[in-house]
Design a protein around this motif. Structure first.
Motif, PDB file in Angstrom:
ATOM      1  N   PHE A   1      -0.610  -0.444  -3.129  1.00  0.00           N
ATOM      2  CA  PHE A   1       0.486  -0.129  -2.212  1.00  0.00           C
ATOM      3  C   PHE A   1       0.047   0.884  -1.156  1.00  0.00           C
ATOM      4  CE2 PHE A   1       3.613  -1.665  -5.500  1.00  0.00           C
ATOM      5  CZ  PHE A   1       4.222  -2.606  -4.688  1.00  0.00           C
TER       6      PHE A   1
ATOM      7  N   PHE B   1       5.541  -0.135   2.545  1.00  0.00           N
ATOM      8  CA  PHE B   1       4.659  -0.281   1.390  1.00  0.00           C
ATOM      9  C   PHE B   1       4.640   0.966   0.516  1.00  0.00           C
ATOM     10  CE2 PHE B   1       2.882  -3.682   4.117  1.00  0.00           C
ATOM     11  CZ  PHE B   1       3.081  -4.730   3.225  1.00  0.00           C
TER      12      PHE B   1
ATOM     13  N   ASP C   1       7.125   2.988   0.216  1.00  0.00           N
ATOM     14  CA  ASP C   1       8.428   2.956  -0.462  1.00  0.00           C
ATOM     15  C   ASP C   1       8.407   1.983  -1.638  1.00  0.00           C
ATOM     16  OD1 ASP C   1       9.592   4.854   1.116  1.00  0.00           O
ATOM     17  OD2 ASP C   1      10.728   3.469   2.368  1.00  0.00           O
ATOM     18  N   PHE C   2       7.819   0.801  -1.423  1.00  0.00           N
ATOM     19  CA  PHE C   2       7.668  -0.147  -2.531  1.00  0.00           C
ATOM     20  C   PHE C   2       6.844   0.471  -3.659  1.00  0.00           C
ATOM     21  CE2 PHE C   2       8.070  -4.213   0.282  1.00  0.00           C
ATOM     22  CZ  PHE C   2       9.437  -4.026   0.354  1.00  0.00           C
TER      23      PHE C   2
ATOM     24  N   HIS D   1       8.022   1.073  -7.451  1.00  0.00           N
ATOM     25  CA  HIS D   1       7.287   0.488  -8.579  1.00  0.00           C
ATOM     26  C   HIS D   1       6.976   1.558  -9.624  1.00  0.00           C
ATOM     27  CE1 HIS D   1       4.604  -2.283 -10.672  1.00  0.00           C
ATOM     28  NE2 HIS D   1       3.713  -1.297 -10.727  1.00  0.00           N
TER      29      HIS D   1
ATOM     30  N   LYS E   1      15.746   1.506  -2.501  1.00  0.00           N
ATOM     31  CA  LYS E   1      16.174   0.133  -2.233  1.00  0.00           C
ATOM     32  C   LYS E   1      17.061   0.077  -0.987  1.00  0.00           C
ATOM     33  CE  LYS E   1      15.910  -1.295  -7.082  1.00  0.00           C
ATOM     34  NZ  LYS E   1      16.665  -1.772  -8.273  1.00  0.00           N
TER      35      LYS E   1
ATOM     36  N   THR F   1      14.920   0.415   1.999  1.00  0.00           N
ATOM     37  CA  THR F   1      14.196  -0.836   2.204  1.00  0.00           C
ATOM     38  C   THR F   1      15.069  -1.843   2.940  1.00  0.00           C
ATOM     39  OG1 THR F   1      12.873  -0.510   0.201  1.00  0.00           O
ATOM     40  CG2 THR F   1      13.035  -2.757   1.048  1.00  0.00           C
TER      41      THR F   1
END
Length: 540
Positions: A344, A366, A368-369, A373, A459, A462
């Motif tokens: 990421f 990315f 943030d993802f 995760h 989220k 995002t």
């Protein structure tokens, strides 16, 4: 001074700052048992930059020929981002394998959201004298903090309050402007929560807009941590200064401490004010201010995942379960966890973009993802690590127990391993206990959730940065696979069918997709052929 030493840093803390912990006034944070440990760790951070073997990895020479810590490197390209990542990785792992989340390098990048484009802060500010050059203030204070190698900590959050009744929110004593005069602004009220601010030099005031935020609450400015009218109230410390490094390998090092601050009619001179009164402007910039801090958060998460993986392998080795298929499966999960987080952050750099003013920013989608995760998986994987330890995670002898004549030898025999001595084996289990099961560990878990941003908010962010327009590129493949054609063709068929079935056509109200509307309001733009169109909504 461009790179201060640990001794210079510690001396700067002996400035009479107002700090209270558990009802006690801390006269000197460098000497009090609850604070001296972390002050010493922060001093060691500064000293790392002066060690000759670290010159290439922790420092750089800027355009003016001045050597500085890489934490102050203003990234202009992808290579600069990679250097900042390598720098953060070395620093983070140097302190208990990532024991502290808020060393100076994680905070100073918060200046970049202001420095990158000073014009909106100045032009959109409310009720600011025309003679005050807010844009110049930003650049001057950034350079002053950089050139003195100071530690700036942001205070954007407000103390938690009752939001059920607007009138209650209006009465809440959050920080606000009480007065404007020829010298500056007078502010009063509370700000919090922030980490390690009592060990820092400069407070960067700002706002995260919430219900009840009014124009008088919007204050972007800087204030010295040691201002005589600012009082810092810290939570109870989880440091264990009386314990040995054997018994408490991490908490004995210190506690970075979270705190809130009360401003008692503090005069902020105009030269340290950057923006006032514009709720809409502040709403757009809160998360942008944290962009580099959030990227650093992911760096911390990667180091912690590596630490967890290594601990698990050592535990499996010393318990003789390394070849067990269930343990092997758990180790594979940990390795995958670590490598996924690395992917990421590498992706965020590979798809970085340069703002019109020349600041290279990692792709926040990315990282943030990556943070999401981590938060979704770290609890489950921590449990796996603790389960591998079995009862040894909570029950192991003290260092003194090994010295007792009646039982010491028997303890050595019991804990001796084929590949690890009894002392080393116990040190391993005590590290796991202090890192994941102690009071110190409980605060660390809470901090990770806070600094990583609550999962639901990641989220939400995002969805604000991704276009979910049903007629856009996010559905293009699905529509092609089904044979639905374009969005207009789908709508035309629906209209024709409705007319045939019901004899009339009621116009269908259309609205822009929420993410598109948000993107339009925030000035996002990015053109990157290597990623889908629907995530081309980056803050430029």
């Amino acid at each position: 001074m461009t790179m201060r030493t640990g001794a210079e840093y510690l001396e700067s803390l002996r400035d009479g700052r107002n700090v209270f912990i558990d009802g006690e006034r801390i006269e000197d944070v460098t000497k009090h048992p609850l604070t001296r440990g972390y002050a010493a760790q922060a001093a060691r951070f500064y000293d790392l930059h002066h060690q000759p073997e670290n010159e290439a990895s922790l420092t750089f020479v800027d355009e003016d020929g001045t050597r500085r810590p890489i934490g102050w490197l203003y990234p202009r390209n992808q290579r600069d981002l990679e250097r900042r990542r390598d720098y953060a990785n070395q620093v983070i792992r140097s302190f208990g394998g990532g024991a502290f989340g808020r060393l100076p390098q994680s905070n100073n990048g918060n200046w970049y959201a202001l420095v990158d484009d000073t014009a909106p802060w100045a032009e959109l500010s409310k009720d600011t004298p025309a003679t005050v050059d807010l844009a110049r203030n930003i650049i001057a204070d950034f350079e002053a903090n950089r050139d003195a190698d100071l530690w700036t900590v942001p205070l954007l959050n407000d103390v938690q309050r009752d939001r059920s009744d607007p009138s209650v929110a209006a009465r809440n004593p959050m920080l606000r402007v009480k007065e404007r005069n020829d010298e500056g602004i007078v502010v009063a009220g509370w700000k919090g929560v922030s980490t390690a601010v009592i060990f820092a030099d400069t407070i960067l005031l700002g706002n995260i807009v919430k219900p009840g935020t009014e124009p008088e609450h919007i204050i972007w400015a800087s204030v010295p941590v040691n201002h005589p009218k600012v009082t810092h109230v810290g939570r109870r410390s989880n440091a264990t200064p009386a314990e040995s490094g054997f018994e408490r390998p991490l908490s004995s090092l210190g506690d970075e401490l979270d705190s809130m601050a009360y401003f008692d009619d503090v005069l902020i001179p105009w030269e340290h004010v950057y923006h006032l009164g514009n709720v809409d402007h502040s709403r757009l910039y809160a998360q942008r201010t944290f962009d580099f801090e959030h990227a650093d958060t992911l760096h911390h998460m990667i180091v912690n995942a590596e630490l967890m993986t290594g601990l698990a392998v050592l535990v499996a080795q010393t318990t003789g379960t390394l070849q067990h298929p269930v343990v092997g499966s758990d180790l594979a999960d940990l390795v995958r966890f670590h490598e996924t987080l690395r992917a990421f952050t590498i992706a965020s750099e590979a798809t970085a973009f340069v703002t019109p003013r020349g600041l290279c920013k990692p792709n926040n989608i990315f990282y943030d993802f990556g943070r999401a995760h981590y938060l979704e998986n770290v609890g489950r994987l921590t449990e796996k690590l603790v389960e591998m330890c079995g009862r040894s995670a909570v029950l192991s002898p003290s260092e003194q127990d090994f010295e007792v004549p009646e039982i010491g030898t028997r303890l050595l025999e019991m804990f001796h391993g084929t590949t690890m001595s009894a002392h080393d084996k116990v040190r391993l289990f005590k590290f796991v206990q202090d890192r994941f099961l102690s009071d110190w560990a409980g605060r660390f878990r809470s901090f990770e959730r806070f600094q990583g941003t609550p999962l639901f908010l990641i989220k939400l962010l995002t969805m604000q940065r991704i276009s979910t327009d049903p007629g856009g590129s996010i559905t293009e493949l699905a529509r092609e696979a089904i044979g639905l054609g374009t969005s207009d063709e789908m709508t035309a068929r629906a209209v024709a069918e409705r007319k045939e079935l019901f004899g009339s056509v009621t116009p269908v109200a259309t609205q822009p997709a929420p993410a598109q509307a948000a993107a339009a309001n925030q000035g996002f733009s990015l053109d990157d052929k290597d990623q889908p169109d629907y995530i081309k909504t980056q803050d430029a």
